[in-house]
Write an enzyme that holds these catalytic residues in place. Structure first.
Site, PDB file in Angstrom:
ATOM      1  N   LYS A 113      -0.764   5.402   6.760  1.00  0.00           N
ATOM      2  CA  LYS A 113       0.636   5.300   6.346  1.00  0.00           C
ATOM      3  C   LYS A 113       1.262   6.661   6.090  1.00  0.00           C
ATOM      4  O   LYS A 113       2.427   6.882   6.386  1.00  0.00           O
ATOM      5  CB  LYS A 113       0.765   4.433   5.079  1.00  0.00           C
ATOM      6  CG  LYS A 113       0.593   2.960   5.369  1.00  0.00           C
ATOM      7  CD  LYS A 113       1.193   2.094   4.281  1.00  0.00           C
ATOM      8  CE  LYS A 113       1.115   0.638   4.664  1.00  0.00           C
ATOM      9  NZ  LYS A 113       1.528  -0.277   3.613  1.00  0.00           N
ATOM     10  N   LYS A 196      -2.546  -2.955  14.850  1.00  0.00           N
ATOM     11  CA  LYS A 196      -2.334  -4.151  14.045  1.00  0.00           C
ATOM     12  C   LYS A 196      -0.872  -4.606  14.122  1.00  0.00           C
ATOM     13  O   LYS A 196       0.018  -3.745  14.146  1.00  0.00           O
ATOM     14  CB  LYS A 196      -2.686  -3.765  12.594  1.00  0.00           C
ATOM     15  CG  LYS A 196      -2.810  -4.889  11.621  1.00  0.00           C
ATOM     16  CD  LYS A 196      -2.962  -4.339  10.206  1.00  0.00           C
ATOM     17  CE  LYS A 196      -1.679  -3.727   9.703  1.00  0.00           C
ATOM     18  NZ  LYS A 196      -1.476  -3.702   8.272  1.00  0.00           N
ATOM     19  N   LYS A 199       4.723  -5.068   9.828  1.00  0.00           N
ATOM     20  CA  LYS A 199       6.148  -5.217   9.497  1.00  0.00           C
ATOM     21  C   LYS A 199       6.917  -3.959   9.872  1.00  0.00           C
ATOM     22  O   LYS A 199       8.117  -4.000  10.089  1.00  0.00           O
ATOM     23  CB  LYS A 199       6.314  -5.430   7.978  1.00  0.00           C
ATOM     24  CG  LYS A 199       5.759  -6.723   7.436  1.00  0.00           C
ATOM     25  CD  LYS A 199       5.871  -6.702   5.896  1.00  0.00           C
ATOM     26  CE  LYS A 199       4.989  -7.731   5.244  1.00  0.00           C
ATOM     27  NZ  LYS A 199       4.505  -7.332   3.918  1.00  0.00           N
TER      28      LYS A 199
END
Ligand code: TYM
Length: 333
Positions: A113, A196, A199
């Site tokens: 992230k 993956k 969102k």
């Protein structure tokens, strides 16, 4: 409280997709009769990356509406927004003093992230797994239904619990186990079988949202990346074709059929005919949830009452845990 306790959380960031549903939410539903369950919409986790204050509460309500539309019973389970139970942050601080820097440095999600911009990431994003450990340990959860991406965080929660128990010679923290849904523990992007479903992916074609219309689902599956061969005839062959493997996993998770049966049903057929059937099974899951979610979102008072009641109930459990902890640590008698 019964011995089998589930805790899990979902962030109110972006819109809930079929990966969240198949990996986590559907398990919340299927386990709710067997376990005492506590579900949190984790808005404190959400702000580890910037959120629009005008949207955050509505996103929380939207996650709640999807929980309810999916079949989570608010009269049987505790459902609440994390920020309303201050004990989560209280416990997170205590656990900050137990967790080791080296343990956090191993967390792959932070690396993913924060990316190249690590120095500029919030401290919250770095210590996020400690807040997650606090969420789970506060309620003595025995099991945590999550997707595969959260497994490492759960192992950290176990390490922290174990170290605290050892350091203070206590058994106050229960070591939680993950509950993983075999075929859907890691649903991948529809655009890239090595990533993956997420969102935050910039491509909206990478994910099916739980609020998508039937037309949107049809287009997304049509556009889903695949190779140009016909359908595989064995699980070994499927395993070497990541995009097809992912679509098969979605099919299995939505239909409840075993992968071997699906592979043999579609063996050698054109991918387009498989995609047509896949679209139908996805719609059979998403359509009723999307309709119900919309309906529920019209009744804000109903949703807010559930969160209020849930927070009150969660706080009672959490307060007692902090009280017990303070005695163990030597902060009160
Ligand atoms: P979050 O909000 O990113 O995702 C919610 C749940 O969905 C699962 N999930 C997936 N499962 C399969 N395939 C995918 N592509 C996929 N993407 C997401 C996640 O594993 C998760 O179960 N840190 C957590 C929230 C959290 C939490 C907790 C979870 C906070 N405290 C305590 C369990 C217990 C998160 O960011 O989930």
């Amino acid at each position: 409280m019964s011995n089998k306790i589930i805790f899990s959380g979902v962030q109110p960031t972006g819109e809930i997709h079929i990966g969240n549903y198949l990996g986590a939410i559907s398990q919340f539903v299927s386990n709710q009769d067997e376990y005492k369950s506590i579900f949190s919409i984790v808005d404190l986790h959400a702000i580890t990356i910037p959120q629009n204050p005008k949207e955050l509460l509505n996103r929380t309500r939207q996650v709640l509406a999807i929980f309810l539309a999916s079949g989570i019973d608010p009269t049987k389970n505790i459902i609440f927004n994390q920020s309303q139970v201050a004990e989560h942050t209280q416990l997170a601080w205590i656990l900050n003093c137990t967790a080791r820097v080296g343990w956090l440095n191993r967390m792959t999600q932070f690396k993913d992230k924060a990316g190249k911009n690590k120095e500029n990431a919030s401290i919250g994003l770095y210590t996020y797994p400690i807040l997650m450990a606090a969420d789970i340990l506060l309620y003595s959860a025995s099991h945590v239904p999550v997707g595969d991406d959260q497994k490492q965080h759960l192992e950290l929660a176990r390490d922290i619990a174990h170290k605290f128990n050892t350091d203070y010679d206590t058994d106050i923290f229960r070591l939680p186990e993950p509950l993983l849904n075999k075929s859907s523990t890691r649903i991948m992007s529809l655009r890239d079988g090595s990533k993956k479903m997420s969102k935050s992916d910039i491509s909206e074609y990478s994910r099916i949202l739980m609020t998508d219309s039937n037309d949107e689902i049809t287009i997304k599956i049509k556009k889903a990346k695949t190779d140009s061969m016909n359908m595989p005839s064995s699980s070994e062959e499927a395993g070497n074709r990541p995009e097809i493997e992912n679509l098969l996993n979605i099919y299995c998770a939505c239909s409840g059929e075993s992968k071997d049966i699906i592979i043999s049903d579609f063996s050698g057929k054109e991918i387009s005919s498989f995609k047509n059937e896949l679209t139908k099974v996805i719609i059979s899951i998403v359509e009723p949830i999307a309709i119900k979610t919309k309906e529920l979102l019209n009744d804000q008072d109903y949703l807010d009452n559930i969160l209020k009641k849930g927070s009150d109930n969660a706080r009672q459990i959490a307060k007692q845990k902090i009280k017990d902890l303070y005695k163990i640590i030597g902060m009160s008698e």
